[in-house]
Design a protein around this motif. Structure first.
Motif, mmCIF file in Angstrom:
data_model
loop_
_atom_site.group_PDB
_atom_site.id
_atom_site.type_symbol
_atom_site.label_atom_id
_atom_site.label_comp_id
_atom_site.label_asym_id
_atom_site.label_seq_id
_atom_site.Cartn_x
_atom_site.Cartn_y
_atom_site.Cartn_z
ATOM 1 N N ALA A 42 0.912 -1.384 0.108
ATOM 2 C CA ALA A 42 0.073 0.055 -0.068
ATOM 3 C C ALA A 42 0.805 1.047 0.033
ATOM 4 O O ALA A 42 0.379 2.296 -0.456
ATOM 5 C CB ALA A 42 -0.978 -0.195 1.203
ATOM 6 N N ASP A 43 2.055 1.137 0.628
ATOM 7 C CA ASP A 43 3.013 2.488 0.759
ATOM 8 C C ASP A 43 4.312 1.845 0.197
ATOM 9 O O ASP A 43 4.834 0.580 0.590
ATOM 10 C CB ASP A 43 3.112 2.760 2.014
ATOM 11 N N ASP A 44 4.966 2.473 -0.204
ATOM 12 C CA ASP A 44 6.372 2.223 -0.914
ATOM 13 C C ASP A 44 7.397 2.223 0.316
ATOM 14 O O ASP A 44 8.127 3.335 0.598
ATOM 15 C CB ASP A 44 6.831 2.930 -1.957
ATOM 16 N N CYS A 45 7.615 0.982 1.034
ATOM 17 C CA CYS A 45 8.535 1.022 1.944
ATOM 18 C C CYS A 45 10.060 1.356 1.519
ATOM 19 O O CYS A 45 10.922 1.837 2.446
ATOM 20 C CB CYS A 45 8.252 -0.214 2.932
ATOM 21 N N LEU A 46 10.412 0.762 0.566
ATOM 22 C CA LEU A 46 11.650 1.034 0.000
ATOM 23 C C LEU A 46 12.036 2.512 -0.158
ATOM 24 O O LEU A 46 13.021 2.976 0.338
ATOM 25 C CB LEU A 46 11.926 0.317 -1.393
ATOM 26 N N ALA A 47 11.262 3.203 -0.711
ATOM 27 C CA ALA A 47 11.292 4.743 -1.073
ATOM 28 C C ALA A 47 11.552 5.273 0.532
ATOM 29 O O ALA A 47 12.164 6.262 0.564
ATOM 30 C CB ALA A 47 10.356 5.320 -1.693
ATOM 31 N N ASP A 48 10.564 4.929 1.476
ATOM 32 C CA ASP A 48 10.500 5.227 2.652
ATOM 33 C C ASP A 48 11.881 5.170 3.186
ATOM 34 O O ASP A 48 12.468 6.019 3.973
ATOM 35 C CB ASP A 48 9.369 4.761 3.556
ATOM 36 N N MET A 49 12.681 3.954 3.285
ATOM 37 C CA MET A 49 13.862 3.725 3.946
ATOM 38 C C MET A 49 15.006 4.516 3.194
ATOM 39 O O MET A 49 15.975 5.069 3.721
ATOM 40 C CB MET A 49 14.058 2.305 3.721
ATOM 41 N N LEU A 50 14.716 4.680 1.793
ATOM 42 C CA LEU A 50 15.987 5.371 1.033
ATOM 43 C C LEU A 50 15.866 6.997 1.414
ATOM 44 O O LEU A 50 16.886 7.511 1.770
ATOM 45 C CB LEU A 50 15.723 5.449 -0.327
ATOM 46 N N ALA A 51 14.693 7.552 1.849
ATOM 47 C CA ALA A 51 14.466 8.748 2.479
ATOM 48 C C ALA A 51 14.930 9.045 3.628
ATOM 49 O O ALA A 51 15.499 10.208 4.138
ATOM 50 C CB ALA A 51 12.922 9.027 2.185
ATOM 51 N N ARG A 52 15.319 7.802 4.504
ATOM 52 C CA ARG A 52 15.543 7.939 5.877
ATOM 53 C C ARG A 52 17.119 7.633 5.884
ATOM 54 O O ARG A 52 17.660 7.549 6.878
ATOM 55 C CB ARG A 52 14.839 6.907 6.611
ATOM 56 N N GLY A 53 17.725 7.608 4.665
ATOM 57 C CA GLY A 53 19.342 7.576 4.853
ATOM 58 C C GLY A 53 19.858 6.147 4.412
ATOM 59 O O GLY A 53 20.927 5.948 4.454
ATOM 60 N N TYR A 54 18.921 5.291 3.989
ATOM 61 C CA TYR A 54 19.565 3.903 3.396
ATOM 62 C C TYR A 54 19.937 4.191 1.907
ATOM 63 O O TYR A 54 19.204 4.876 1.364
ATOM 64 C CB TYR A 54 18.501 2.852 3.594
ATOM 65 N N ALA A 55 21.049 3.231 1.855
ATOM 66 C CA ALA A 55 21.257 3.358 0.324
ATOM 67 C C ALA A 55 21.169 1.858 -0.161
ATOM 68 O O ALA A 55 21.684 0.757 0.560
ATOM 69 C CB ALA A 55 22.736 3.849 0.244
ATOM 70 N N GLU A 56 21.039 1.757 -1.411
ATOM 71 C CA GLU A 56 20.954 0.310 -1.932
ATOM 72 C C GLU A 56 22.287 -0.137 -2.394
ATOM 73 O O GLU A 56 23.145 0.485 -2.843
ATOM 74 C CB GLU A 56 20.110 0.311 -3.359
ATOM 75 N N ALA A 57 22.711 -1.413 -1.629
ATOM 76 C CA ALA A 57 23.948 -1.786 -1.716
ATOM 77 C C ALA A 57 24.151 -3.078 -2.877
ATOM 78 O O ALA A 57 24.922 -3.612 -3.268
ATOM 79 C CB ALA A 57 24.489 -2.668 -0.469
ATOM 80 N N GLY A 58 22.915 -3.546 -3.220
ATOM 81 C CA GLY A 58 22.771 -4.628 -4.369
ATOM 82 C C GLY A 58 21.441 -5.059 -4.402
ATOM 83 O O GLY A 58 20.522 -4.748 -3.494
ATOM 84 N N ARG A 59 21.229 -6.094 -5.356
ATOM 85 C CA ARG A 59 19.814 -6.369 -5.642
ATOM 86 C C ARG A 59 20.074 -7.901 -6.342
ATOM 87 O O ARG A 59 20.879 -8.130 -7.098
ATOM 88 C CB ARG A 59 19.027 -5.564 -6.747
ATOM 89 N N THR A 60 19.197 -8.765 -5.630
ATOM 90 C CA THR A 60 19.138 -10.129 -6.212
ATOM 91 C C THR A 60 17.809 -10.490 -7.030
ATOM 92 O O THR A 60 17.208 -9.315 -7.174
ATOM 93 C CB THR A 60 19.501 -10.919 -5.212
ATOM 94 N N ARG A 61 17.634 -11.603 -7.364
ATOM 95 C CA ARG A 61 16.287 -11.826 -8.213
ATOM 96 C C ARG A 61 15.308 -11.556 -7.330
ATOM 97 O O ARG A 61 14.163 -11.033 -7.530
ATOM 98 C CB ARG A 61 16.371 -13.303 -8.506
ATOM 99 N N SER A 62 15.248 -11.982 -5.847
ATOM 100 C CA SER A 62 14.249 -11.803 -4.955
ATOM 101 C C SER A 62 14.316 -10.364 -3.785
ATOM 102 O O SER A 62 13.257 -10.228 -3.469
ATOM 103 C CB SER A 62 14.254 -13.075 -3.978
ATOM 104 N N ASN A 63 15.658 -9.883 -3.575
ATOM 105 C CA ASN A 63 15.960 -9.276 -2.548
ATOM 106 C C ASN A 63 16.546 -7.767 -2.831
ATOM 107 O O ASN A 63 17.461 -7.924 -3.971
ATOM 108 C CB ASN A 63 16.390 -9.918 -1.400
#
Length: 278
Positions: free
Chosen positions: A249-270
């Motif tokens: 219902a809400d984009d929790c990935l965008a929420d975490m990025l806005a709080r200072g997280y950075a994407e370190a990698g991406r797999t098929r599932s995660n």
């Protein structure tokens, strides 16, 4: 011998693979047959050779794999590198004596390897709502002799109370919250708690890493947690399943990025996230 999830199951090793079953498993380990598309076929073959679960080791932990009814357990049985990229990411960000939180712990294929990694001075909080998977995880924890795992038999959610979860009997690990499941014969009622409350009840004051896989309910768990939890409790590293992102219902990935997280990698599932220094 009955392969049941009861209160007094046969000890680990009672369902060790037969010679023929071990030959099939070893072939999968050494070949392309360990890939996902081949695993159901191999599972049926194992069941023809001898019906029931298989006792085996995975990533340093002992498991009774009910491979016929769980895609996760099939994956860990047939592929020794199953979810290895995610596990290595989490281990790299979790020191000995550290704290790992597993939201949607399933049979323990993350919780128990991380329990081994953090050692007796560390802690693992394993959260799993489905009673069948709770029983499997509890057995695997005992077989692995991991006393540093706290098993929370509840669903993490956006409020304290209860939730209905739909049971997928062909893949128990994929059972998921189903808000309109009251009229469904395959729905069960489970206890639910906010993630922050679970952590407070367990006296957790810091989290080195967290993995979450709750079949499209990740946003309901995380949005409220980050809103209400002190920043000192935010995990340093997160592995979040994104396969059911369309159900959020809400984009929790965008929420975490806005709080200072950075994407370190991406797999098929995660998606793999790390918390910045800010």
């Amino acid at each position: 011998m009955t392969p049941a999830n009861d209160s007094s199951p046969a000890p680990f090793g009672a369902f060790a693979p037969s010679a023929a079953q071990q030959a099939v498993i070893s072939l999968a380990h050494r070949s392309r047959l360990k890939r996902g598309s081949f695993r159901p076929m191999l599972s049926r073959l194992l069941n023809l050779l001898r019906a029931g679960p298989i006792d085996a080791r995975y990533q340093g932990a002992a498991f009774r794999f009910y491979h016929q009814t769980s895609a996760t357990e099939r994956g860990a049985l047939f592929n020794p590198d199953y979810n290895l990229e995610e596990l290595e990411f989490l281990r790299a960000h979790t020191p000995a004596g550290g704290v790992f939180v597993d939201v949607g712990a399933n049979a323990g294929t993350y919780a128990l390897p991380l329990a081994r990694h953090v050692g007796p001075e560390g802690r693992v909080i394993a959260i799993e709502p489905h009673p069948i998977m709770v029983a499997r995880l509890a057995f695997n924890q005992t077989a692995s002799a991991r006393g540093n795992v706290e098993l929370i038999a509840a669903a993490a959610g956006d409020a304290d109370g209860e939730l209905m979860i739909e049971t997928d009997r062909e893949n128990y690990g994929a059972s998921h919250v189903y808000p309109d499941a009251t009229a469904r014969s395959d729905a069960i009622r489970v206890s639910a708690m906010r993630l922050l409350r679970i952590l407070q009840d367990q006296d957790v004051t810091r989290i080195d890493s967290l993995k979450i896989d709750v079949e499209g309910y990740e946003d309901r768990v995380l949005i409220g947690f980050f809103r209400d939890a002190p920043a000192t409790l935010w995990p340093r590293a997160i592995a979040i399943e994104h396969l059911s992102r369309d159900d959020w219902a809400d984009d929790c990935l965008a929420d975490m990025l806005a709080r200072g997280y950075a994407e370190a990698g991406r797999t098929r599932s995660n998606t793999l996230l790390v918390l910045g220094s800010n």
